[in-house]
Design a protein around this motif. Structure first.
Motif, PDB file in Angstrom:
ATOM      1  N   GLU A   1       0.468  -4.857   5.318  1.00 12.63           N
ATOM      2  CA  GLU A   1      -0.893  -4.383   5.068  1.00 12.63           C
ATOM      3  C   GLU A   1      -1.075  -3.952   3.614  1.00 12.63           C
ATOM      4  O   GLU A   1      -2.170  -3.571   3.209  1.00 12.63           O
ATOM      5  N   ARG A   2       0.019  -3.959   2.830  1.00 12.87           N
ATOM      6  CA  ARG A   2       0.000  -3.592   1.418  1.00 12.87           C
ATOM      7  C   ARG A   2      -0.609  -2.193   1.219  1.00 12.87           C
ATOM      8  O   ARG A   2      -1.482  -1.979   0.382  1.00 12.87           O
ATOM      9  N   GLN A   3      -0.100  -1.248   1.999  1.00 17.00           N
ATOM     10  CA  GLN A   3      -0.569   0.135   1.874  1.00 17.00           C
ATOM     11  C   GLN A   3      -0.022   0.748   0.592  1.00 17.00           C
ATOM     12  O   GLN A   3       1.157   0.639   0.280  1.00 17.00           O
ATOM     13  N   GLU A   4      -0.877   1.435  -0.134  1.00 11.91           N
ATOM     14  CA  GLU A   4      -0.475   2.087  -1.374  1.00 11.91           C
ATOM     15  C   GLU A   4       0.114   3.459  -1.058  1.00 11.91           C
ATOM     16  O   GLU A   4      -0.472   4.251  -0.316  1.00 11.91           O
TER      17      GLU A   4
ATOM     18  N   ASP B   1       4.052   9.717 -10.396  1.00 12.80           N
ATOM     19  CA  ASP B   1       4.291   8.825 -11.527  1.00 12.80           C
ATOM     20  C   ASP B   1       4.952   7.514 -11.104  1.00 12.80           C
ATOM     21  O   ASP B   1       5.465   6.779 -11.921  1.00 12.80           O
ATOM     22  N   VAL B   2       4.936   7.238  -9.801  1.00 14.96           N
ATOM     23  CA  VAL B   2       5.412   5.944  -9.309  1.00 14.96           C
ATOM     24  C   VAL B   2       4.588   5.576  -8.083  1.00 14.96           C
ATOM     25  O   VAL B   2       4.198   6.445  -7.295  1.00 14.96           O
ATOM     26  N   ARG B   3       4.309   4.304  -7.973  1.00 13.47           N
ATOM     27  CA  ARG B   3       3.438   3.832  -6.886  1.00 13.47           C
ATOM     28  C   ARG B   3       4.132   2.664  -6.187  1.00 13.47           C
ATOM     29  O   ARG B   3       4.719   1.790  -6.815  1.00 13.47           O
ATOM     30  N   PHE B   4       4.071   2.674  -4.834  1.00 10.24           N
ATOM     31  CA  PHE B   4       4.639   1.608  -4.019  1.00 10.24           C
ATOM     32  C   PHE B   4       3.518   0.898  -3.267  1.00 10.24           C
ATOM     33  O   PHE B   4       2.512   1.524  -2.900  1.00 10.24           O
ATOM     34  N   VAL B   5       3.702  -0.375  -3.028  1.00 12.79           N
ATOM     35  CA  VAL B   5       2.832  -1.140  -2.142  1.00 12.79           C
ATOM     36  C   VAL B   5       3.697  -1.591  -0.979  1.00 12.79           C
ATOM     37  O   VAL B   5       4.634  -2.388  -1.150  1.00 12.79           O
ATOM     38  N   VAL B   6       3.387  -1.076   0.225  1.00 10.79           N
ATOM     39  CA  VAL B   6       4.335  -1.136   1.332  1.00 10.79           C
ATOM     40  C   VAL B   6       3.754  -1.918   2.504  1.00 10.79           C
ATOM     41  O   VAL B   6       2.579  -1.753   2.869  1.00 10.79           O
TER      42      VAL B   6
END
Length: 316
Positions: free
Chosen positions: A38-41, A30-35
């Motif tokens: 390279e903007r990996q999900e 229920d939470v998503r990060f863009v890391v």
């Protein structure tokens, strides 16, 4: 009165394996990060993160409402390091590599990048920044990384680890690093990590009696360190060197070495003139200056010179 129940424990390994399967698993997340750049999900579970880490509790808590971006963007945090943090939070263990703990030249990735770089996160609300204290960063770091760093400590790693220890006030790690450098002084002084130490990180080394290196080599290493710092900071070598060169024990050098150093110092100022004068004074008086006894004391690696018999007793 009903007697207290008996607590029984199931097998740890299957429990840990089951939780590890949820790391970066979109199932029920229920939470998503863009890391990272390279903007990996990366997918995670809000309740688990919140109950395991105060930082996440404040960042992801329901009281934050619309102030929490979706997804949460962590552009300065390497994905591998962030996944190691999640693995630890989910399972209380993590498989680490040097890159995971940020000891590969990344200035923001150790302690764990998420917390080490929280003040630079572009989408982190100011209220969350204020609640993530340096104490929390140190505690989290000690849980996840210190044991790993100590186990893999080597000549190439030790100066970078020392810099981290001094920067974040990790006393036990600093002691381990200094002891390692004392035992492997010549090799450590030749590393890139040594040249990139800050003055506060270099000072405990220059104050040590246990360095296995001669003072002449230490003077050369200090000059190389100051040259690198001067180039990076665009400041004079002597200005960069000022906080540390007073810890050099020039009285240990033979007269010919001291004369050569004095001549080089005229061409490229590094050491204050009065410090060189003090060293000559020790030679002239044929004794160590009691007021500056530490600067006349031999280190473990000091090579013997004829005049040393007039100074303090040799290192034991």
């Amino acid at each position: 009165m009903e007697p207290p129940g008996l607590v029984v424990h199931g097998a740890v390994a299957p429990f840990s394996t089951a939780l590890r399967s949820l790391v970066n698993n979109p199932l029920y997340s229920d939470v998503r990060f863009v890391v990272g750049q390279e903007r990996q999900e990366v997918f995670a579970h809000r309740c688990l993160l919140a109950c395991r880490c105060n930082f996440f509790q404040r960042l992801l808590g329901s009281e934050m409402g619309p102030g929490v971006p979706s997804p949460v963007v962590l552009s300065t945090v390497p994905a591998e390091a962030f996944l190691a943090v999640l693995e630890f939070l989910y399972t209380n263990s993590a498989k680490l590599h040097r890159h995971s703990v940020g000891l590969c030249g990344c200035p923001v990735s150790f302690p764990p990048p998420l917390l080490g770089s929280v003040h630079t996160l572009p989408h982190t609300p100011a209220s969350v920044e204020r609640t993530c204290t340096s104490r929390e960063r140190r505690v989290f770091c000690s849980q996840l990384c210190l044991e790993f760093v100590v186990k893999v400590l080597d000549v190439e790693l030790v100066c970078e680890a020392l810099q981290v220890a001094v920067t974040f006030g990790l006393g036990s790690l600093q002691e381990r690093c200094v002891a390692f450098i004392e035992a492997h002084s010549q090799e450590a002084l030749r590393t890139r990590g040594f040249l990139e130490l800050s003055a506060p990180a270099l000072l405990p080394l220059l104050r040590s009696d246990k360095l296995c290196v001669d003072e002449a080599e230490l003077v050369l290493a200090a000059r190389s360190w100051a040259r690198v710092g001067a180039a990076v900071l665009e400041r004079p070598v002597a200005e960069v060197a000022a906080p540390v060169v007073r810890e050099l024990r020039l009285a240990l050098l033979a007269p010919a070495e001291l004369s050569a150093l004095e001549e080089q110092n005229r061409r490229e100022p590094l050491i204050p003139v009065e410090q060189i004068v003090e060293a000559w004074k020790c030679h002239a008086l044929r004794r160590g200056d009691a007021a500056r006894g530490a600067l006349c004391r031999r280190r473990r690696g000091t090579l013997p010179r004829e005049h040393h018999r007039f100074l303090d007793p040799p290192f034991k």
